[in-house]
Design an enzyme around this catalytic site. Structure first.
Site, PDB file in Angstrom:
ATOM      1  CG  ASP A  51      31.428  31.226  44.238  1.00  0.00           C
ATOM      2  OD1 ASP A  51      31.759  31.028  45.421  1.00  0.00           O
ATOM      3  OD2 ASP A  51      30.398  31.842  43.906  1.00  0.00           O
ATOM      4  CE1 TYR A 109      35.307  38.649  42.212  1.00  0.00           C
ATOM      5  CE2 TYR A 109      34.771  40.415  43.753  1.00  0.00           C
ATOM      6  CZ  TYR A 109      35.132  39.100  43.501  1.00  0.00           C
ATOM      7  OH  TYR A 109      35.325  38.236  44.562  1.00  0.00           O
TER       8      TYR A 109
END
Length: 269
Positions: A51, A109
């Protein structure tokens, strides 16, 4: 000719990975650089869509080009044409059927929480002013590994009838100076899943919610995870893993954040 690219980028100036007509994106920059390098359009597909404001240490993409080019020239040529905050780490020839997203078997992540204000790392961390109970955060996060339903930790962007179950292989929290490093490794990730998990864990650390409250979010919907969504600045796509590959990356900060010596207690000149 298809190539596999491994790249890093600082996502601060970009509206995410996915190409958009009226916004600057990482994929858009790669498509532009690739077309200039080869003299005709190329196709670039990433392992996942980060994002706006999210970074990558090891994003993987495949590039389909109209002709062959030595991999050393490909990486160097793209880097010469890319902005400084996007960097191709490696390029190698790939089979015609290789797909960066469909062939990935796991992703990792990293999220960086800073426990002090920093002049240099604002775009790379989430500064939390409050005291955080790290032991409570670890206790809450200990139950996340395994196949779990993350419906409460995602948003309505999930496709209709798509499963919200994810196999999480690791959730670890490590202290590194004034940073808390949260690593999540899983089969795949849902939209905003990592940021909402981190936000809820910080909520536990702050004492806003209990570990029992956190566990309850997996059993019943709650508005809290959406309200607690961590900002994108501290999030990094750390690595993408494919069949036959092992995950060996050490857990380390992207930016060290330490207390000044004057605050830690200097021992003298």
């Amino acid at each position: 000719m298809r190539y596999r690219l491994t790249l890093e980028y600082q996502g601060t100036r970009y509206h995410g990975w996915q190409g958009q007509a009226n916004a600057r994106t990482v994929q858009g920059e790669l498509l532009r650089a690739g077309a200039e390098l080869f003299g005709s359009p190329v196709d670039v597909q990433g392992s996942g869509r980060t994002d706006a404001g999210v970074h990558a240490l090891g994003q993987v993409a495949h590039l389909e080009a109209p002709r062959a080019l030595a991999v050393e020239r490909l990486a160097a040529g793209l880097n010469d044409l890319l902005p400084a905050d996007i960097n191709v780490l490696a390029a190698r020839a790939a089979s015609p059927g290789f797909h960066a997203r469909h062939d990935a078997v796991a992703r990792s992540y990293l999220y960086q929480v800073s426990r002090r204000r920093t002049a240099f790392g604002k775009a790379l961390v989430w500064w939390v002013r409050d005291h955080l109970d790290v032991a409570a955060m670890r206790a809450a996060g200990a139950g996340v590994a395994g196949m779990r339903d993350f419906a409460t930790f995602t948003d309505k962007r999930v496709e209709k009838d798509a499963s919200t179950k994810v196999l999480v292989r690791e959730l670890s929290i490590t202290e590194a100076g004034d940073l808390l490093l949260v690593r999540l490794r899983a089969s795949h990730f849902l939209w905003k899943m990592v940021r909402r998990l981190v936000g809820c864990l910080v909520g536990v650390g702050r004492g806003e919610i209990t570990a029992a409250d956190f566990a309850g979010f997996f059993a019943a919907p709650s508005p809290y995870p959406a309200r607690a969504t961590a900002p994108p600045s501290g999030l990094f796509l750390e690595e993408v893993i494919y069949a036959g590959e092992k995950f060996v990356r050490p857990l380390a900060p992207v930016l060290a954040v330490e207390r000044p010596l004057t605050e830690r207690g200097a021992r003298g000149a």
